[in-house]
Scaffold this active site. Structure first.
Site, short mmCIF file in Angstrom:
data_model
loop_
_atom_site.label_atom_id
_atom_site.label_comp_id
_atom_site.label_asym_id
_atom_site.label_seq_id
_atom_site.Cartn_x
_atom_site.Cartn_y
_atom_site.Cartn_z
N LYS A 119 37.17 -9.79 -22.83
CA LYS A 119 38.20 -9.84 -23.86
C LYS A 119 39.59 -9.92 -23.24
O LYS A 119 40.48 -10.59 -23.78
CB LYS A 119 38.09 -8.62 -24.78
CG LYS A 119 36.88 -8.66 -25.69
CD LYS A 119 36.86 -7.49 -26.66
CE LYS A 119 35.69 -7.59 -27.62
NZ LYS A 119 35.66 -6.47 -28.60
N LYS A 200 23.77 -17.46 -30.48
CA LYS A 200 23.45 -16.55 -31.58
C LYS A 200 24.31 -16.85 -32.80
O LYS A 200 25.46 -17.27 -32.68
CB LYS A 200 23.68 -15.10 -31.15
CG LYS A 200 22.62 -14.54 -30.24
CD LYS A 200 22.93 -13.12 -29.83
CE LYS A 200 22.89 -12.17 -31.01
NZ LYS A 200 23.12 -10.76 -30.61
N LYS A 203 29.72 -14.50 -36.88
CA LYS A 203 30.76 -14.67 -37.89
C LYS A 203 32.00 -15.33 -37.31
O LYS A 203 32.86 -15.79 -38.05
CB LYS A 203 31.12 -13.33 -38.52
CG LYS A 203 31.49 -12.23 -37.57
CD LYS A 203 31.53 -10.90 -38.30
CE LYS A 203 31.60 -9.72 -37.35
NZ LYS A 203 31.42 -8.44 -38.04
#
Length: 338
Positions: A119, A200, A203
């Site tokens: 991140k 995968k 969202k």
């Protein structure tokens, strides 16, 4: 509203950030299994809104998504009469315990966290909350002395840190925390993107056709499945390497119907992808329609959701105070005068 008080059961805890809609992968891979745990475990299911602000959030959207997340979980079968359903920020103790744990946590261990490094690469400025995220997660777990924690692949390293901190605190002071184990239950379906079946379902997928949201309408679900990527061979058979798109649809169909993969291959022997996709779409719609209908009822009843959160937080707070008081006493903090 009833609250579970049977503490003889092992404690299981899991939380999720209110970052948007749950999708079919969340449901088949995890949430549907959580509802089946409620009779066998003392369950804590909570919305991790404090973790959510490690990345910028619009406050009004965060509040809205918090209620939406709760309503979706309840629509999937999480029952406030059997489990403690609450919001992280409603219970005092998470941050307080996180501070104590941070004081025994080596900085290098946090800097080596894979998720933090991944991140951090995507951001120009990295806040300290992102670095200390795993310590807050450890506090979430240890505050309720969880025995087991359902974790995804991306959270396994964080659970290892939690175990390390529990053992270190117990050795430094005296036995206080359970050392939690990962929950290995009935395997959930691994659901891939409908448009990129090597990744995968997520969202955050920029292609909205790749993800089926739990609260999508029946027409939208059918449209997404009918447009799912397959291949040019034309046969309905599972082969993750050569036929990832078809294999993904078979996996989804198997998960919602309970049919085995060989039975599905036999069912569609000699049939084309069009017929197969229609049947898969009908099965997914039949599975999700009751969830969506219940969600729509719940999300409009803010008063009831507030009642659920209040009762869940009150029940969780009792456990949190008990744990935090014990920790404070052991580290040498004087008891508060009453």
């Amino acid at each position: 509203m009833a609250n579970p008080e049977n503490v003889s059961k092992p404690v299981i805890l899991t939380g999720a950030q209110p970052t948007g809609r749950l999708h079919l992968g969340n449901y088949l891979g995890a949430v549907r299994n959580w509802s089946a745990m409620q009779d066998d475990y003392e369950c804590y299911f909570f919305v991790t809104n404090q973790h959510a602000i490690t990345l910028p959030k619009v406050p009004a959207e965060l509040r809205k998504n918090t209620y939406s997340c709760l309503a979706q979980y309840m629509a999937c079968g999480l029952d406030p009469a059997k489990s403690r359903l609450f919001v992280q920020s409603h219970v005092y103790g998470h941050n307080e315990l996180a501070w104590v744990l941070s004081c025994i946590c080596p900085l290098g261990q946090l800097e080596r966290m894979t998720q933090f490094k991944d991140k951090a690469k995507k951001q120009i400025s990295v806040n300290s909350g992102l670095l200390f995220y795993p310590v807050l997660m450890a506090a979430d777990i240890l505050l309720y002395n969880a025995n087991v924690v359902p974790v995804g692949e991306d959270q396994k390293q964080h659970l290892e840190l939690t175990r390390d901190l529990a053992e270190k605190f117990n050795a430094t002071f005296s036995p206080t925390f359970n050392v939690p184990e990962p929950y290995i239950g009935k395997a959930g379906a691994r659901v891939m993107s409908l448009q990129n079946p090597t990744a995968k379902m997520s969202k955050s997928d920029p292609n909205h056709l790749g993800t089926i949201d739990l609260i999508d309408s029946a027409d939208v679900v059918r449209k997404k499945i009918m447009s799912a990527v397959t291949d040019s061979e034309g046969s309905v058979r599972a082969d993750a390497e050569a036929k990832p798109g078809v294999t993904n649809l078979i996996s989804i169909y198997s998960a919602v119907t309970g049919k085995s993969v060989p039975a599905i291959e036999d069912e569609f022997a000699g049939k084309g992808y069009g017929d197969f996709k229609k049947v898969v779409a009908d099965a997914v719609v039949a599975e999700l329609d009751p969830v969506r209908a219940r969600y729509e009822e719940l999300v409009e009843d803010r008063a009831y959701l507030d009642e659920v959160l209040k009762a869940g937080a009150e029940a969780a707070q009792k456990t949190a105070w008990k744990t935090l008081s014990k920790v404070y006493r052991k580290v040498g903090f004087p008891e508060r005068a009453r």
